[in-house]
Design a protein around this motif. Structure first.
Motif, PDB file in Angstrom:
ATOM      1  N   ILE A 267       0.648  -1.138  -0.061  1.00  0.00           N
ATOM      2  CA  ILE A 267      -0.007  -0.468   0.188  1.00  0.00           C
ATOM      3  C   ILE A 267       1.046   1.278  -0.130  1.00  0.00           C
ATOM      4  N   PRO A 268       1.696   1.333   0.714  1.00  0.00           N
ATOM      5  CA  PRO A 268       2.473   2.544   1.216  1.00  0.00           C
ATOM      6  C   PRO A 268       3.073   2.498  -0.262  1.00  0.00           C
ATOM      7  N   LEU A 269       3.900   1.772  -1.141  1.00  0.00           N
ATOM      8  CA  LEU A 269       4.287   1.765  -2.634  1.00  0.00           C
ATOM      9  C   LEU A 269       3.501   2.010  -3.383  1.00  0.00           C
ATOM     10  N   SER A 270       2.439   1.983  -3.579  1.00  0.00           N
ATOM     11  CA  SER A 270       1.193   2.088  -4.715  1.00  0.00           C
ATOM     12  C   SER A 270       0.476   3.637  -4.507  1.00  0.00           C
ATOM     13  N   ALA A 271       1.009   3.411  -3.067  1.00  0.00           N
ATOM     14  CA  ALA A 271       0.376   5.493  -2.772  1.00  0.00           C
ATOM     15  C   ALA A 271       1.558   6.339  -3.505  1.00  0.00           C
ATOM     16  N   ALA A 272       2.773   6.314  -2.816  1.00  0.00           N
ATOM     17  CA  ALA A 272       3.508   6.675  -3.928  1.00  0.00           C
ATOM     18  C   ALA A 272       3.831   6.754  -4.834  1.00  0.00           C
ATOM     19  N   TYR A 273       3.769   6.283  -5.970  1.00  0.00           N
ATOM     20  CA  TYR A 273       4.117   6.357  -7.279  1.00  0.00           C
ATOM     21  C   TYR A 273       2.970   7.011  -7.501  1.00  0.00           C
ATOM     22  N   ALA A 274       1.333   6.797  -7.330  1.00  0.00           N
ATOM     23  CA  ALA A 274       0.391   7.495  -7.810  1.00  0.00           C
ATOM     24  C   ALA A 274       0.694   9.093  -6.992  1.00  0.00           C
ATOM     25  N   ALA A 275       1.345   9.453  -6.097  1.00  0.00           N
ATOM     26  CA  ALA A 275       1.619  10.586  -5.334  1.00  0.00           C
ATOM     27  C   ALA A 275       2.434  11.287  -6.118  1.00  0.00           C
ATOM     28  N   GLN A 276       3.142  10.774  -6.434  1.00  0.00           N
ATOM     29  CA  GLN A 276       4.546  10.867  -7.715  1.00  0.00           C
ATOM     30  C   GLN A 276       3.608  11.458  -9.342  1.00  0.00           C
ATOM     31  N   ASP A 277       2.586  10.996  -9.475  1.00  0.00           N
ATOM     32  CA  ASP A 277       1.800  11.028 -10.693  1.00  0.00           C
ATOM     33  C   ASP A 277       0.840  12.359 -10.442  1.00  0.00           C
ATOM     34  N   HIS A 278       1.189  13.236  -9.573  1.00  0.00           N
ATOM     35  CA  HIS A 278       0.078  14.377  -9.419  1.00  0.00           C
ATOM     36  C   HIS A 278      -0.774  14.208  -8.406  1.00  0.00           C
ATOM     37  N   GLY A 279      -0.764  12.703  -7.573  1.00  0.00           N
ATOM     38  CA  GLY A 279      -1.998  12.682  -6.610  1.00  0.00           C
ATOM     39  C   GLY A 279      -3.215  11.617  -7.128  1.00  0.00           C
ATOM     40  N   ASP A 280      -3.732  11.463  -8.092  1.00  0.00           N
ATOM     41  CA  ASP A 280      -4.431  10.759  -8.719  1.00  0.00           C
ATOM     42  C   ASP A 280      -4.636   9.582  -8.102  1.00  0.00           C
ATOM     43  N   ALA A 281      -6.285   9.574  -7.370  1.00  0.00           N
ATOM     44  CA  ALA A 281      -6.828   8.158  -6.817  1.00  0.00           C
ATOM     45  C   ALA A 281      -7.495   7.414  -7.580  1.00  0.00           C
ATOM     46  N   ARG A 282      -7.440   7.633  -8.574  1.00  0.00           N
ATOM     47  CA  ARG A 282      -7.838   6.547  -9.427  1.00  0.00           C
ATOM     48  C   ARG A 282      -6.551   5.397  -9.688  1.00  0.00           C
ATOM     49  N   LYS A 283      -5.914   5.809 -10.691  1.00  0.00           N
ATOM     50  CA  LYS A 283      -3.941   6.001 -10.453  1.00  0.00           C
ATOM     51  C   LYS A 283      -3.305   4.518  -9.090  1.00  0.00           C
ATOM     52  N   ALA A 284      -3.874   5.700  -8.351  1.00  0.00           N
ATOM     53  CA  ALA A 284      -3.489   4.244  -7.038  1.00  0.00           C
ATOM     54  C   ALA A 284      -4.324   3.475  -6.335  1.00  0.00           C
ATOM     55  N   ILE A 285      -5.622   3.516  -6.788  1.00  0.00           N
ATOM     56  CA  ILE A 285      -6.562   2.501  -6.817  1.00  0.00           C
ATOM     57  C   ILE A 285      -6.151   1.259  -8.476  1.00  0.00           C
ATOM     58  N   ASP A 286      -5.427   1.802  -9.534  1.00  0.00           N
ATOM     59  CA  ASP A 286      -5.518   1.008 -10.259  1.00  0.00           C
ATOM     60  C   ASP A 286      -3.736   0.254 -10.758  1.00  0.00           C
ATOM     61  N   LEU A 287      -3.248   0.890 -10.029  1.00  0.00           N
ATOM     62  CA  LEU A 287      -2.462   0.305  -9.279  1.00  0.00           C
ATOM     63  C   LEU A 287      -2.132  -1.112  -8.338  1.00  0.00           C
ATOM     64  N   PHE A 288      -2.743  -0.323  -7.183  1.00  0.00           N
ATOM     65  CA  PHE A 288      -3.245  -1.807  -6.329  1.00  0.00           C
ATOM     66  C   PHE A 288      -3.823  -2.613  -6.885  1.00  0.00           C
ATOM     67  N   ARG A 289      -4.998  -2.376  -7.806  1.00  0.00           N
ATOM     68  CA  ARG A 289      -5.753  -3.932  -8.704  1.00  0.00           C
ATOM     69  C   ARG A 289      -4.914  -4.809  -9.829  1.00  0.00           C
ATOM     70  N   LYS A 290      -3.914  -3.761 -10.279  1.00  0.00           N
ATOM     71  CA  LYS A 290      -3.128  -4.892 -11.249  1.00  0.00           C
ATOM     72  C   LYS A 290      -2.007  -5.619 -10.109  1.00  0.00           C
ATOM     73  N   ALA A 291      -1.439  -4.597  -9.567  1.00  0.00           N
ATOM     74  CA  ALA A 291       0.037  -6.045  -9.203  1.00  0.00           C
ATOM     75  C   ALA A 291      -1.211  -6.881  -8.158  1.00  0.00           C
ATOM     76  N   GLY A 292      -2.302  -6.907  -7.862  1.00  0.00           N
ATOM     77  CA  GLY A 292      -3.446  -8.218  -7.498  1.00  0.00           C
ATOM     78  C   GLY A 292      -3.227  -9.244  -8.601  1.00  0.00           C
ATOM     79  N   GLU A 293      -3.461  -8.595 -10.472  1.00  0.00           N
ATOM     80  CA  GLU A 293      -3.431  -9.009 -11.031  1.00  0.00           C
ATOM     81  C   GLU A 293      -2.372  -9.852 -12.032  1.00  0.00           C
ATOM     82  N   LEU A 294      -1.365  -9.384 -11.240  1.00  0.00           N
ATOM     83  CA  LEU A 294       0.021 -10.014 -12.172  1.00  0.00           C
ATOM     84  C   LEU A 294      -0.033 -11.164 -11.187  1.00  0.00           C
TER      85      LEU A 294
END
Length: 452
Positions: A267-294
């Motif tokens: 969770i901290p890593l997913s949040a950190a990546y999204a925070a670098q990308d303009h604080g976009d919650a959609r991207k944080a949630i997408d990344l969190f989901r895609k990690a599980g899909e992988l």
């Protein structure tokens, strides 16, 4: 021709194998309720994070609906993924429930304007959405009748089926319409005028509020004077989320996963990546989901940091590919030549000297039997790459008597850019000659640093 017994048994075996594998994949998934990781899911209020002020404002503005009074129009603006749709939909869902318990007919008409190309199509989408919400027939065809007839049908549905309505126009600024003449009123301006005036003019029985959602903080400046005066919204501003807020958002969706499948740093890593990308919650949630899909894709029992990192690379690659698909061959070649310098360099290269990149570009044109453009053309292509936000540039001096040169820094990882562009069939030969290209990059860098 009839199949023999052996063929039938093989088909049954294959069928059972496919079915068994599908069922096994479902049983062994790291997810418990994957729908919670859909950014468009209307979530419970206890999952809403970092938007207390915006939530309070919208509740205050829309509360009159439940008291039989007319609510104001709203303008929700802020960057993508900052909770505009999430908050307005969560509040409207609760208003629907409360209104129903009071015996009131409250309707939510929600359309996303991103894919709507004209005022006429927007009006039809509104009619259709209202009819679906009311459980009745649309009553007008999509084509073959005037926009006024569709608009009248929309007013008719609202008057007959609802006591009060909120019309949500998401990404309203994208509804520009076909504007050949810059002085032409944009489609969203005309639509907002018609919707906000309809109740005032008695075209609709009942209370109607329009909520316009946009990423553009200067949206109101583009409205026609009549539309601006008639719409006259209450503003609700949505700033970027910070890393702590993004982390809290993901924590409140942790139950989308099975117990004990998430490593501590996911969770901290997913949040950190999204925070670098303009604080976009959609991207944080997408990344969190895609990690599980992988993790599911590789039949792993836990979601690890490497899944998050790979998901981030996939997201960057997808975004980069989408952006680069329309580039000409020469622009791709210029960008590719620049990207492979830090990728193939034996030393750490944070910024790519234009002189080195252009020399590599010249070598690649010869290798690929492509037209070689001048240095000025290369610089022009890279200037365009900068406008697309692929790179940033800075002028640097090379020491006394050696003049100045540009240095390029990639916004995304240069490995992602090189890999994405390398998939282009016209660059296949360069990908097949990695060792040779690597030696050219190293020679050019050595020469550059010796002269600097």
């Amino acid at each position: 021709m009839e199949s023999g017994p052996g063929e039938s048994e093989t088909e049954d075996s294959a069928s059972q194998s496919i079915k068994g594998r599908l069922q096994a994949g479902s049983r062994n998934s790291v997810f418990r309720e994957k729908g919670l990781l859909d950014p468009d899911t209307v979530i419970d209020e206890d999952r809403i994070v970092g938007r207390d002020q915006q939530l309070d404002d919208i509740i205050t503005y829309l509360r009159p609906t439940l008291q039989g009074n007319h609510p104001p129009n709203l303008l929700l603006y802020g960057p993508s993924g900052t909770g505009k749709s999430l908050i307005i939909n969560a509040v409207c869902e609760q208003i629907e429930d409360l209104a129903r318990s009071q015996g009131d007919r409250f309707g939510v008409i929600n359309i996303n304007c991103q894919t709507i190309k004209s005022h006429d199509r927007a009006v039809y989408r509104l009619v259709d959405s209202a009819a679906v919400s009311a459980g009745i027939e649309t009553g007008v065809p999509q084509s073959g009748v005037s926009t006024d007839r569709k608009l009248n049908r929309f007013y008719e549905v609202l008057s007959e089926q609802f006591d009060s309505v909120i019309i949500i126009l998401d990404e309203i600024d994208l509804l520009a319409g076909r504007q050949r003449d810059p002085s032409t009123e944009p489609a969203y301006s005309k639509l907002l005028y018609q919707l906000s005036r309809a109740s005032q003019l008695g075209r609709i029985d009942g209370d109607v509020s329009v909520a316009a959602l946009t990423n553009d903080p200067r949206f109101m400046e583009n409205l026609d004077g009549r539309a601006e005066s008639s719409f006259n919204p209450e503003d609700v501003v949505f700033p970027d989320y910070d890393a702590d807020q993004l982390r809290s958002i993901l924590e409140r969706r942790r139950d989308a996963y099975q117990d004990d499948v998430l490593e501590d740093d996911i969770i901290p890593l997913s949040a950190a990546y999204a925070a670098q990308d303009h604080g976009d919650a959609r991207k944080a949630i997408d990344l969190f989901r895609k990690a599980g899909e992988l993790a599911d894709r590789h039949d792993d029992d836990t979601v690890r940091e490497d899944h998050v990192r790979d998901a981030q690379k996939e997201a960057e690659r997808d975004r980069t590919l989408t952006q680069m698909q329309g580039l000409s061959t020469q622009k791709k070649l210029s960008l590719y030549a620049t990207a492979i310098v830090p990728v193939y360099a034996s030393r750490q290269i944070d910024a790519v000297p234009s002189t080195v990149a252009y020399n590599v570009y010249q070598y690649l044109t010869d290798l690929l039997d492509a037209d070689e453009k001048s240095r000025d053309s290369y610089l022009r292509y890279m200037n365009e790459a900068e406008t697309y936000n692929f790179v940033t540039s800075e002028k640097r001096g090379r020491g006394y008597g050696n003049g100045v040169h540009k240095e390029y820094t990639f916004v995304d990882e240069p490995e992602i850019v090189a890999e994405t562009l390398g998939q282009d069939v016209r660059l296949d030969a360069a990908e097949d000659q990695t060792e040779l290209v690597e030696s050219v990059v190293e020679a050019q860098l050595t020469q550059f640093f010796e002269q600097s």
